[in-house]
Design a protein around this motif. Sequence first.
Motif, PDB file in Angstrom:
ATOM      1  N   ALA A 120      32.512 161.248  39.264  1.00 17.02           N
ATOM      2  CA  ALA A 120      32.621 162.298  37.871  1.00 17.02           C
ATOM      3  C   ALA A 120      33.628 161.808  36.855  1.00 17.02           C
ATOM      4  CB  ALA A 120      32.018 163.463  38.813  1.00 17.02           C
ATOM      5  N   ALA A 121      34.370 161.647  37.919  1.00 16.18           N
ATOM      6  CA  ALA A 121      35.757 161.277  37.009  1.00 16.18           C
ATOM      7  C   ALA A 121      35.780 160.306  36.327  1.00 16.18           C
ATOM      8  CB  ALA A 121      37.314 160.822  37.875  1.00 16.18           C
ATOM      9  N   HIS A 122      34.341 159.615  36.343  1.00 14.32           N
ATOM     10  CA  HIS A 122      34.287 158.607  35.030  1.00 14.32           C
ATOM     11  C   HIS A 122      33.336 159.514  33.802  1.00 14.32           C
ATOM     12  CE1 HIS A 122      35.930 154.882  36.800  1.00 14.32           C
ATOM     13  NE2 HIS A 122      35.053 154.627  37.565  1.00 14.32           N
ATOM     14  N   GLY A 123      33.256 160.235  33.622  1.00 12.13           N
ATOM     15  CA  GLY A 123      32.057 161.178  33.211  1.00 12.13           C
ATOM     16  C   GLY A 123      30.711 160.955  33.388  1.00 12.13           C
ATOM     17  N   LEU A 124      30.450 160.384  34.268  1.00 12.32           N
ATOM     18  CA  LEU A 124      29.303 160.645  35.020  1.00 12.32           C
ATOM     19  C   LEU A 124      28.796 161.509  35.596  1.00 12.32           C
ATOM     20  CD1 LEU A 124      29.288 156.891  36.822  1.00 12.32           C
ATOM     21  CD2 LEU A 124      28.189 157.776  35.047  1.00 12.32           C
ATOM     22  N   SER A 125      27.200 161.413  35.822  1.00  9.88           N
ATOM     23  CA  SER A 125      26.889 162.678  37.329  1.00  9.88           C
ATOM     24  C   SER A 125      26.135 161.870  37.344  1.00  9.88           C
ATOM     25  CB  SER A 125      25.832 163.487  35.625  1.00  9.88           C
ATOM     26  OG  SER A 125      26.564 164.968  35.754  1.00  9.88           O
ATOM     27  N   VAL A 126      26.320 162.037  38.928  1.00  9.04           N
ATOM     28  CA  VAL A 126      25.559 160.922  39.618  1.00  9.04           C
ATOM     29  C   VAL A 126      25.163 162.260  41.146  1.00  9.04           C
ATOM     30  CG1 VAL A 126      27.506 159.536  39.870  1.00  9.04           C
ATOM     31  CG2 VAL A 126      28.074 161.646  41.130  1.00  9.04           C
ATOM     32  N   VAL A 127      23.956 161.085  41.518  1.00  9.88           N
ATOM     33  CA  VAL A 127      23.647 162.004  42.930  1.00  9.88           C
ATOM     34  C   VAL A 127      23.158 161.177  43.802  1.00  9.88           C
ATOM     35  CG1 VAL A 127      21.174 163.191  43.998  1.00  9.88           C
ATOM     36  CG2 VAL A 127      21.844 163.665  41.541  1.00  9.88           C
ATOM     37  N   ALA A 128      23.719 161.523  45.261  1.00 11.58           N
ATOM     38  CA  ALA A 128      23.404 160.633  46.577  1.00 11.58           C
ATOM     39  C   ALA A 128      22.162 161.064  47.752  1.00 11.58           C
ATOM     40  CB  ALA A 128      24.992 160.290  46.953  1.00 11.58           C
ATOM     41  N   LEU A 129      21.569 160.262  47.725  1.00  9.07           N
ATOM     42  CA  LEU A 129      19.703 160.186  48.023  1.00  9.07           C
ATOM     43  C   LEU A 129      20.574 159.594  49.744  1.00  9.07           C
ATOM     44  CD1 LEU A 129      16.736 160.157  45.685  1.00  9.07           C
ATOM     45  CD2 LEU A 129      18.196 162.327  46.685  1.00  9.07           C
ATOM     46  N   SER A 160      14.624 163.511  42.331  1.00  6.96           N
ATOM     47  CA  SER A 160      12.929 163.748  43.318  1.00  6.96           C
ATOM     48  C   SER A 160      11.877 162.761  43.196  1.00  6.96           C
ATOM     49  CB  SER A 160      12.355 165.155  42.278  1.00  6.96           C
ATOM     50  OG  SER A 160      13.409 166.635  42.758  1.00  6.96           O
ATOM     51  N   ARG A 161      12.277 162.203  42.548  1.00  7.94           N
ATOM     52  CA  ARG A 161      10.890 160.866  42.858  1.00  7.94           C
ATOM     53  C   ARG A 161      11.707 160.138  43.972  1.00  7.94           C
ATOM     54  NH1 ARG A 161      10.874 161.763  37.224  1.00  7.94           N
ATOM     55  NH2 ARG A 161      11.924 159.863  36.421  1.00  7.94           N
ATOM     56  N   ARG A 162      12.658 159.696  43.266  1.00 10.10           N
ATOM     57  CA  ARG A 162      12.914 158.854  44.560  1.00 10.10           C
ATOM     58  C   ARG A 162      13.785 159.345  46.451  1.00 10.10           C
ATOM     59  NH1 ARG A 162      14.675 157.512  39.716  1.00 10.10           N
ATOM     60  NH2 ARG A 162      14.630 155.368  39.330  1.00 10.10           N
ATOM     61  N   ALA A 163      13.583 158.130  47.150  1.00 12.94           N
ATOM     62  CA  ALA A 163      14.190 158.977  48.526  1.00 12.94           C
ATOM     63  C   ALA A 163      14.522 157.963  49.508  1.00 12.94           C
ATOM     64  CB  ALA A 163      13.061 159.545  49.522  1.00 12.94           C
ATOM     65  N   ALA A 164      15.886 158.227  49.976  1.00 11.74           N
ATOM     66  CA  ALA A 164      16.249 157.039  50.951  1.00 11.74           C
ATOM     67  C   ALA A 164      15.637 156.308  51.417  1.00 11.74           C
ATOM     68  CB  ALA A 164      17.934 158.268  51.114  1.00 11.74           C
ATOM     69  N   ALA A 165      15.816 155.441  51.841  1.00  9.48           N
ATOM     70  CA  ALA A 165      15.200 154.836  53.147  1.00  9.48           C
ATOM     71  C   ALA A 165      15.912 154.619  54.303  1.00  9.48           C
ATOM     72  CB  ALA A 165      15.175 152.817  52.445  1.00  9.48           C
ATOM     73  N   PRO A 166      14.660 154.929  55.220  1.00 12.75           N
ATOM     74  CA  PRO A 166      15.079 155.230  56.557  1.00 12.75           C
ATOM     75  C   PRO A 166      16.199 154.382  57.284  1.00 12.75           C
ATOM     76  CG  PRO A 166      12.700 154.839  56.459  1.00 12.75           C
ATOM     77  CD  PRO A 166      13.198 154.006  55.536  1.00 12.75           C
ATOM     78  N   GLY A 167      17.163 155.070  57.757  1.00 15.15           N
ATOM     79  CA  GLY A 167      17.693 154.537  58.385  1.00 15.15           C
ATOM     80  C   GLY A 167      19.498 154.644  57.647  1.00 15.15           C
ATOM     81  N   ALA A 168      20.268 153.609  57.293  1.00 15.92           N
ATOM     82  CA  ALA A 168      21.691 154.088  57.010  1.00 15.92           C
ATOM     83  C   ALA A 168      21.924 154.148  55.451  1.00 15.92           C
ATOM     84  CB  ALA A 168      22.953 153.290  57.614  1.00 15.92           C
ATOM     85  N   GLU A 169      20.750 153.491  54.622  1.00 17.48           N
ATOM     86  CA  GLU A 169      20.516 153.387  53.058  1.00 17.48           C
ATOM     87  C   GLU A 169      20.944 154.332  52.799  1.00 17.48           C
ATOM     88  OE1 GLU A 169      17.977 150.644  50.508  1.00 17.48           O
ATOM     89  OE2 GLU A 169      17.101 152.497  50.774  1.00 17.48           O
ATOM     90  N   ILE A 170      22.196 154.577  51.887  1.00 16.58           N
ATOM     91  CA  ILE A 170      22.636 155.816  50.807  1.00 16.58           C
ATOM     92  C   ILE A 170      21.682 155.272  49.286  1.00 16.58           C
ATOM     93  CG2 ILE A 170      24.500 156.983  49.655  1.00 16.58           C
ATOM     94  CD1 ILE A 170      25.361 156.412  52.210  1.00 16.58           C
ATOM     95  N   VAL A 171      21.112 156.416  48.926  1.00 16.41           N
ATOM     96  CA  VAL A 171      20.317 155.697  47.644  1.00 16.41           C
ATOM     97  C   VAL A 171      21.254 156.101  46.456  1.00 16.41           C
ATOM     98  CG1 VAL A 171      18.241 156.122  45.769  1.00 16.41           C
ATOM     99  CG2 VAL A 171      18.179 155.151  47.885  1.00 16.41           C
ATOM    100  N   ILE A 172      22.285 155.571  45.049  1.00 19.00           N
ATOM    101  CA  ILE A 172      23.079 156.279  44.286  1.00 19.00           C
ATOM    102  C   ILE A 172      22.281 156.618  42.748  1.00 19.00           C
ATOM    103  CG2 ILE A 172      25.589 157.030  43.446  1.00 19.00           C
ATOM    104  CD1 ILE A 172      26.556 155.549  46.002  1.00 19.00           C
ATOM    105  N   LEU A 173      22.166 157.622  41.849  1.00 15.20           N
ATOM    106  CA  LEU A 173      22.049 157.403  41.022  1.00 15.20           C
ATOM    107  C   LEU A 173      22.451 158.348  40.379  1.00 15.20           C
ATOM    108  CD1 LEU A 173      17.865 159.012  41.583  1.00 15.20           C
ATOM    109  CD2 LEU A 173      18.702 157.021  41.250  1.00 15.20           C
ATOM    110  N   ALA A 174      22.720 157.897  38.456  1.00 19.41           N
ATOM    111  CA  ALA A 174      24.066 157.730  37.635  1.00 19.41           C
ATOM    112  C   ALA A 174      23.010 157.985  36.712  1.00 19.41           C
ATOM    113  CB  ALA A 174      25.040 156.834  37.691  1.00 19.41           C
ATOM    114  N   ALA A 175      23.945 158.799  36.106  1.00 17.92           N
ATOM    115  CA  ALA A 175      23.351 158.782  34.320  1.00 17.92           C
ATOM    116  C   ALA A 175      24.712 159.608  33.797  1.00 17.92           C
ATOM    117  CB  ALA A 175      22.133 159.929  34.022  1.00 17.92           C
TER     118      ALA A 175
END
Length: 241
Positions: A120-129, A160-175
């Motif tokens: 967010a400090a970079h000016g991004l909007s971010v979501v972590a799944l 909403s269209r994506r999901a984190a894979a099982p386990g410890a993976e984190i999916v991060i989407l940014a715009a």
Amino acid sequence: MSLTVAHGELTRVLPWAIRALGYAFGTADRAARLVTDAAAVDPALLDRIATAAPRAAGTPRWTFAEGCLHYDAAGLSLLEAGPAVMDFLAARAGEAPVVEARLTAAAEPFLLGAALLAGAAHGLSVVALAEGGWQAAAGTRLATGRGAAALSGPLGEAASRRAAAPGAEIVILAAAAPGALGLPQDARDTGAALAEAFARGIPVSAETLAALYALETVTWAPTSERSRAQAGFTPRPVPAS
């Protein structure tokens, strides 16, 4: 017992405390600011930093293909891996409406919110799944939840269209586009929390503060007794009356 500690005092102590865990100074200095800012929203983070494990010996590996960063943290903490991923996403944010990272094998997932604040400090909007829910940051607001349907805007729809894979993976989407992400009304106002922290300090338990100062002394303790007393590491003798 709970104490109130100035934001500036924590940003002074934490770089040396994190250095004592084995991190390079540049990494520790940046992480200290991120942790302190995040602690303005959630002071319990400081308790966990005070008992954090030493830096792992792993070497991160990453590839970028088809608009997605695949970042294997190799056991490194989000203290180190989180800001690195956010820097990469910020550099790529102009290439597509939504840029993505898949982060694996990162330790200390409780620091995910602090990492998102770096985005967010970079000016991004971010979501972590992550398994079990999501965290999101936009502007000066930070939110957590379980159903991505609570998020709106193009980035919320992408989440909403994506999901984190099982386990410890984190999916991060940014715009980078303004208005790309709408957060629920109960999102925390990090700007207001920081203003409060600057004005009144951050609550810290006496045990946690003592542990942080003990870590600081590992890397920054003057050697002579006089210097140690001047630095506050040992009590100064009280002159006889």
